[in-house]
Scaffold this active site. Structure first.
Site, short mmCIF file in Angstrom:
data_model
loop_
_atom_site.label_atom_id
_atom_site.label_comp_id
_atom_site.label_asym_id
_atom_site.label_seq_id
_atom_site.Cartn_x
_atom_site.Cartn_y
_atom_site.Cartn_z
N HIS A 121 0.94 -1.27 0.07
CA HIS A 121 -0.07 -0.18 -0.04
C HIS A 121 0.97 1.10 -0.05
CE1 HIS A 121 -2.67 2.86 1.88
NE2 HIS A 121 -3.74 2.26 1.53
N ASP A 198 3.20 -4.59 7.94
CA ASP A 198 2.06 -3.86 7.85
C ASP A 198 0.86 -4.77 8.05
OD1 ASP A 198 -0.30 -2.66 6.76
OD2 ASP A 198 0.70 -1.79 4.82
N GLN A 201 -4.40 -5.41 6.97
CA GLN A 201 -5.21 -6.18 6.38
C GLN A 201 -5.50 -7.57 7.07
OE1 GLN A 201 -7.78 -5.42 4.47
NE2 GLN A 201 -6.81 -3.28 3.71
N LYS A 224 -10.55 -0.94 10.41
CA LYS A 224 -10.53 -2.31 9.78
C LYS A 224 -11.18 -3.35 10.56
CE LYS A 224 -7.14 -0.68 6.28
NZ LYS A 224 -8.01 -0.13 5.17
N CYS A 362 -4.71 2.60 -3.74
CA CYS A 362 -3.44 2.91 -3.25
C CYS A 362 -2.44 2.11 -3.33
CB CYS A 362 -3.73 3.27 -1.62
SG CYS A 362 -5.00 4.48 -1.19
N1 7TS Z 1 -1.56 -0.88 4.45
C1 7TS Z 1 -2.60 -1.47 4.08
C2 7TS Z 1 -2.34 -3.13 3.67
C3 7TS Z 1 -3.83 -1.14 3.72
O1 7TS Z 1 -4.71 -1.84 3.34
C4 7TS Z 1 -4.01 0.13 4.31
C5 7TS Z 1 -5.61 0.88 4.01
C6 7TS Z 1 -3.19 1.09 5.04
C7 7TS Z 1 -1.99 0.38 5.05
C8 7TS Z 1 -3.42 2.26 5.55
O2 7TS Z 1 -4.24 2.21 6.66
P1 7TS Z 1 -4.86 3.51 7.41
O3 7TS Z 1 -5.74 3.05 8.15
O4 7TS Z 1 -3.74 4.21 8.07
O5 7TS Z 1 -5.52 4.22 6.12
N2 7TS Z 1 -6.08 0.30 3.01
C9 7TS Z 1 -7.06 0.91 2.08
C10 7TS Z 1 -7.81 0.19 1.26
O6 7TS Z 1 -7.47 -1.02 0.91
N3 7TS Z 1 -8.86 0.94 0.86
O7 7TS Z 1 -9.06 1.99 1.75
C11 7TS Z 1 -7.94 1.95 2.60
#
Ligand code: 7TS
Length: 404
Positions: A121, A198, A201, A224, A362
């Site tokens: 990401h 990371d 997910q 999430k 992303c």
């Molecule tokens: N890493 C992964 C693998 C992610 O899927 C996401 C967010 C992030 C980092 C960032 O997370 P945040 O909570 O700090 O924003 N992924 C997504 C997505 O797949 N669609 O919208 C956000």
């Protein structure tokens, strides 16, 4: 066996209509829906114990502090961290990664190397590029094969004594690939590199054990995981967190301040400057309790059933191509139908009540690898059903006819 009908009643939003059609929510990788216990706990916090934490002798402040710290303990227990002070609250995965990338600035030299993967990401790419810019260190990328799996033999070639940091995702948000992170961690440690995972997910869907993995850092986001937005955590091994410089300066993170110098508070407060998102921190704990009531193993196995079912049904649509066919996959399916632009399909199925994400998710380098502008992504959760998947396939067939 999960009682999905009963579980669905826990999520008020799922009984809504969107565009006059029953909502089918397949955008769980972007953010999950919230059970009523989570929604109610937010309101209860403001009605009953709202106050600032870690600083008042008064009763409300102590109640709020205890509730907030209880979530830290729950995270420690849930993921088997050795100490609760190894859990740092952040705004989420993005901030957790930025914290580490920022704090490593003084520890890197221009000869050093950082390894990420082609599946990341943007939030696990850009902070490392920024760190490289500050320090002169070089960024290396583990490539993927056509199935969307990391090519570990190429990782072996990238690793050397200059490798200082390896940062990879546990599960790809675009393709659903579950990466062999234990193997990656062990290999990186042979070269004394630190490993950041990371886990944005992974924590909503599978069991994770920090000590068994032996990762140095692990990041996740509450939103999430059926919890509130604006809160997440960074896990770090005590020895690393003690070594790193703080990311933000301000209240709460100090022992003593004079105009000449400041000494920092002990962990975890050294990394938690300012008033945090108190209510979200407390209610994140409610979400973890909710996950445990259902059972993460039950979640993983039911979602795997959904994945198999959806894969089989989707592939019956002529011209449909799935991107990401890894042997080990989580409940995310990215696809396109013929040459139809993903946005067009997404817009039509939205009118029919289906919430999916379209675009690059992303992860622009993944789209560049497959030479496509983007995909339609359906990402499932334990409150989704096979019936929803069946009607999604029908909606896609309709969209296909309309766009022909
Ligand atoms: N890493 C992964 C693998 C992610 O899927 C996401 C967010 C992030 C980092 C960032 O997370 P945040 O909570 O700090 O924003 N992924 C997504 C997505 O797949 N669609 O919208 C956000």
């Amino acid at each position: 066996m999960l009682d999905i009908k009963k579980i669905r009643r826990d999520f008020p939003i799922l009984s809504q209509k969107v565009n006059g059609k029953p909502l089918v929510y397949f955008d769980n990788a972007a953010t999950s829906q919230k059970p009523k216990v989570v929604i109610d706990a937010i309101s209860a916090y403001y009605q009953e114990i709202n106050s600032n934490i870690h600083r008042g002798v008064h009763t409300l402040s102590q109640l709020a502090t205890d509730a907030y710290e209880e979530t830290r303990n729950k995270i420690q227990k849930q993921y088997n961290a050795k100490y609760n002070h190894e859990i740092i609250f952040t705004r989420g995965t993005t901030e957790s990664i930025n914290l580490i990338a920022s704090s490593f600035t003084s520890l890197l030299k221009k000869e050093d190397e950082i390894i990420i993967s082609a599946l990341e990401h943007h939030s696990n790419i850009v902070p490392w590029q920024m760190l490289c810019k500050r320090t002169g260190a070089k960024l290396k990328v583990i490539p993927i094969n056509k199935k969307g799996e990391l090519i570990i033999t190429e990782f072996d070639k990238l690793l050397n004594n200059k490798t200082k940091i390896v940062a990879v995702s546990h599960i790809s948000n675009s393709l659903g690939t579950i990466n062999p992170i234990k193997n990656i961690i062990d290999k990186a440690h042979q070269f004394n590199a630190v490993v950041l995972i990371d886990g944005a997910q992974a924590t909503p869907h599978i069991q994770v054990d920090f000590q068994a993995l032996d990762c140095d850092f692990y990041c996740a986001s509450s939103h999430k995981m059926y919890g509130p937005t604006g809160i997440g955590f960074l896990y770090g091994k005590e020895r690393w967190l003690n070594k790193l410089a703080p990311y933000h300066g301000g209240g709460e993170m100090i022992k003593e301040v004079t105009f000449e110098r400041t000494t920092y508070a002990d962990l975890p407060h050294k990394f938690e400057a300012g008033t945090p998102n108190i209510e979200a921190g407390i209610v994140f704990g409610t979400a973890i309790d909710y996950i445990n009531e259902i059972g993460i193993e039950n979640i993983a196995s039911y979602e795997n059933e959904l994945l198999q079912y959806a894969t089989e049904k989707l592939l019956k649509i002529e011209g449909l191509k799935i991107y990401g066919t890894a042997t080990k996959k989580a409940c995310v399916i990215s696809f396109n139908i013929g040459k139809i632009h993903p946005f067009d399909i997404g817009s039509i199925v939205d009118k029919l009540g289906f919430a999916v994400r379209t675009g690059h998710h992303c992860t622009q380098p993944i789209m560049q690898f497959f030479n496509i502008p983007g995909t339609i992504r359906a990402s499932f959760s334990f409150y989704n059903t096979k019936e929803e998947i069946t009607s999604f396939v029908e909606a896609l067939e309709r969209a296909k006819v309309m766009l022909r």
